[in-house]
Write an enzyme that holds these catalytic residues in place. Sequence first.
Site, PDB file in Angstrom:
ATOM      1  N   HIS A 160      33.339  51.671  29.204  1.00  0.00           N
ATOM      2  CA  HIS A 160      32.048  51.028  28.968  1.00  0.00           C
ATOM      3  C   HIS A 160      31.237  51.864  27.986  1.00  0.00           C
ATOM      4  CE1 HIS A 160      33.319  48.728  32.384  1.00  0.00           C
ATOM      5  NE2 HIS A 160      32.263  47.947  32.297  1.00  0.00           N
ATOM      6  N   ARG A 449      42.064  44.343  33.292  1.00  0.00           N
ATOM      7  CA  ARG A 449      40.940  43.460  33.629  1.00  0.00           C
ATOM      8  C   ARG A 449      40.878  42.331  32.614  1.00  0.00           C
ATOM      9  NH1 ARG A 449      34.422  43.778  34.045  1.00  0.00           N
ATOM     10  NH2 ARG A 449      34.547  44.716  31.988  1.00  0.00           N
ATOM     11  N   GLU A 559      30.464  39.044  40.504  1.00  0.00           N
ATOM     12  CA  GLU A 559      29.443  39.698  39.697  1.00  0.00           C
ATOM     13  C   GLU A 559      28.061  39.057  39.798  1.00  0.00           C
ATOM     14  OE1 GLU A 559      31.200  41.305  35.833  1.00  0.00           O
ATOM     15  OE2 GLU A 559      32.562  39.663  36.301  1.00  0.00           O
ATOM     16  N   ASP A 596      26.226  43.089  36.130  1.00  0.00           N
ATOM     17  CA  ASP A 596      25.963  41.677  35.851  1.00  0.00           C
ATOM     18  C   ASP A 596      25.120  41.021  36.930  1.00  0.00           C
ATOM     19  OD1 ASP A 596      27.280  40.739  33.292  1.00  0.00           O
ATOM     20  OD2 ASP A 596      28.931  41.835  34.206  1.00  0.00           O
ATOM     21  N   ARG A 634      29.833  50.374  39.407  1.00  0.00           N
ATOM     22  CA  ARG A 634      28.518  50.933  39.083  1.00  0.00           C
ATOM     23  C   ARG A 634      28.477  51.438  37.649  1.00  0.00           C
ATOM     24  NH1 ARG A 634      25.088  52.391  43.154  1.00  0.00           N
ATOM     25  NH2 ARG A 634      25.790  52.098  45.298  1.00  0.00           N
ATOM     26  N   ARG A 766      26.249  41.303  27.195  1.00  0.00           N
ATOM     27  CA  ARG A 766      26.731  42.182  28.252  1.00  0.00           C
ATOM     28  C   ARG A 766      25.578  42.953  28.885  1.00  0.00           C
ATOM     29  NH1 ARG A 766      32.093  42.706  28.690  1.00  0.00           N
ATOM     30  NH2 ARG A 766      33.414  41.977  26.973  1.00  0.00           N
TER      31      ARG A 766
END
Length: 964
Positions: A160, A449, A559, A596, A634, A766
Amino acid sequence: MALSRAPSQSLGISSYALEVNQALLKEDDDLLRQTFLSVFREHHPQLANKVDVIFALAQAWCMSESDSDFEMLEKRLEALTPDETILVSSAFSQLLNLHNVTEESITARVEKAARLGEVEQATRSTNKSLQRLVSKLQIKPEDIYAALCSQTVDLVFTAHPTQATRQSMLKKYGEIRHAMDRLHNTRLSNYERLETLDEIRSQVQGAWRTDEIRRRKPTPQDESREGLTYFHETIYSGLPVFLRRIDTALKNVGQPPLPLDAKLFSFGAWMGGDRDGNPFVTPDTTRDVVIGARLSAVTLMTEQIEKLIYELSIWRASPELKERAKQVQARHAAGAEGEFLETKKNTYDVVFMSINEPFRLVLSDIRARLQRTKDVLHHCLEHSAVNVHEALESDPEAYADEVELLATLRLCYDSLISTGDVHIANSKLLDVLRQARIFGLCLCKLDIRQESVKHTEAIDAITTYLGLGSYKEWDEGKRMEFLVNELIGKRPLLPPDLPMTPEVADVVGTFRMLAQLPNDSLGAYIISMAHTASDVLAVVLLQKECGVTPMLRVVPLFETLDDLQYAETAMRQLYSNPWYFNHIKGKQEVMIGYSDSGKDAGRLAAAWGLYEVQEALTKVADEYSVHMTLFHGRGGTVGRGGGPAHLAVLSQPPGTIRGTIRVTVQGEVMEQQFGEKESAFHTMDLYTSAVLEATLAPTQEPPELWRDTMKEMASTSCDGYRAVVREDDRFVSFFQSITPVNELGRMNIGSRPAKRRSHGSIDTLRAIPWIFAWTQVRFHLPVWLGVGDALNKMIAAGKLELLQDMYTNWMFFRVTLDMLEMVFAKADPRVVKMYERALVQPELHGLGDELLAKFQETERGLLTVMKHSRLLSSSSTAFLQQKLQLRAPYVAPLNILQVSCLKLLRSIEGGAPVEALVPADYKPSEKAVALLSRGAEKHPFVAGIEDTMIITMKGIAAGMQNTG
């Protein structure tokens, strides 16, 4: 200055220890700032005085909050030339990063002092947890031992994009941090102190002369390599040291050491496997990162084996080990008197080994096989068509997995035990055994994913081609019936000549690639945006059809708030399906998304939704006797579920953590938790103690009144949040105007795009850029919006005492409000108004005024509930307050410069001629042009403004990083 407590102080976070920490922080901050300014003056003597003045003005404004002080600071910054602007912005960005080094250094020393018993922190070490469980809670030591032996914390490193600092800069800051630690060693001689100061200056200069801007987006392979560096530098060597401390802690409560097969930690990764909205993660990418991680694992294990070869020179051995040594000798060319010569590949190191040194013979065989394994992996890396799994399995000299390696190391261990050499067995060899057990020959398991809709499209392509109808148009019942029938049946479903769109081809190609990779390198298959039971079975079916054996466990990721609320129904439907129930063999993993859900409903509503869904998922799993592991997705910031690891675990609903937990470690959190050995040790200690306590001594269930109150507050908060973010027609324009959200892509901090799809706005944006953009303007809107509506409604209804009781006695509620207080302390409405005045259309200023009023109402409500006169007024937050005060004068100039850059860039994008924006009297030198353009094929002024913009974003990100 040593960390110790005054004789008159009882053990605890004493005022003396606090004063010591604060003094050290100020002292270190001054040292690094003066060192940097000295370097800066050396390279830019004329500009150095301006930086001094700007810093002094920024300090004055932060202390006085005077409009006149702000105007003076703003005028000074506006008077800078373009080349001066880029240097000044870079200077303040560097100063913030250096300040963060001081914080990390102080934190590491405090953590070490806590372990030495000199100070005590609020969070408990595993040793303290064991003592508490035995002495205060009267839990039997053998029950604690059993729980600890079966406990596993799985930390998953993700790609991320929240780490704004380049890896090369992080390395230099790490060296500075190590030098600062040496500087505080009281045994340093004067010579050593001077040498250490010179080293600090050298690294500061190296950081200053390094381009802090990423000039290209990293590839997923780059992200994987950067993530693996933490294993090489701290984790691989640090974990066995930590496990030794656990052995000692167990000894203190009368228990034996951890068994050899205990696995307190395991590690996973998403880098190169997370293809959710990232077109750059292809099947070949996944193959590359799996091979790269295995090469790292083999390299690290080879280093450990070589150390053992030199250490285990012992001649006594068990008959079993002697027999193995003879077998090894027989496979090598014999030399004089039974000795053979082994030459390490690519080195001049020659080792003579004899049958009288059986351990060395056996270990040398391990080393040779590891080298052969590395050769096979290099061959696979160079030849993309080679099946990696088959290549390793088919070579008898290579290791396909860690099973044989572990068996041989265990043979050595058992031999030492049998000959009475217990201390030798439990020294370096024990560490290597544990490393092999935990890291294997894959280092960390790669999760895959993908978004649920991609799998739906792939199944739809198959059913449509076969004339069965459109899978996408079927209801849930028909989908489930079809999927189960195909899973039970033996006929192949996937036609070899299936026409595929590029998207479908990528999905099918990914599953086919997984079938060719070593299974021990693969972790879970995560389904993002999971909604229904069929989303899970679709992935199971695609694995079957593409030959993935054994199958990866499939993990639905719930989410949004609606998905969280439906999660129980989806899992109940899966457990009640006989085929699926038999398939999972009593174990299920479910992932819940903090980012999210917060973006969808606001932080408070999301926090409660996550709390309730954990309870519901645990309840339904218990009904079917399924052991469920919750995977917490997280982020690093509070807006994405971030917070101190220990409190994050203990504030979960009681009974939802039962010895196992998975947690993502994202972006800058990797550096914060594993960038330094003390930090890595502390991170492992916190997770171990927190999970052990949550398993054996969960917190009390909240009273129904508290739950009802929280449910009402969550609903009110969600309505207030969505009324602005989703229902106010002015909001999107206001958001895009006041924040640099549209400019974030210039930073090149991650391989994936900022949006899942190219169209749309807030919904497809995002969560990371959503939070990041608001952080830049120091408003942090996603964290607090809606909270004030909830708090003040309760207060107006006469429920203030109830809320205060909840804050005092409910860990979940307390942690939620404490994190909110920290965010408010980092926010600055004056800065927000500056952005609004300069960047937002006048017709939208009304919304800005409304939001600022909500901000102030929320702060008042928060302080009222917490019984605080002002933010961070309690003794426990005094150190945090000092950190923020020291950062503030570095951040303020960057905010002002960022606003200026945004105005200019948006004018240029709006069609304004560049020449009209360049100051008429500005005549840049050749050196200035080189600084501004950095090789960019565009006007130097434009290139310089873009670089300054990026630098301000990176600097503000460093200033706003999670200080909790």
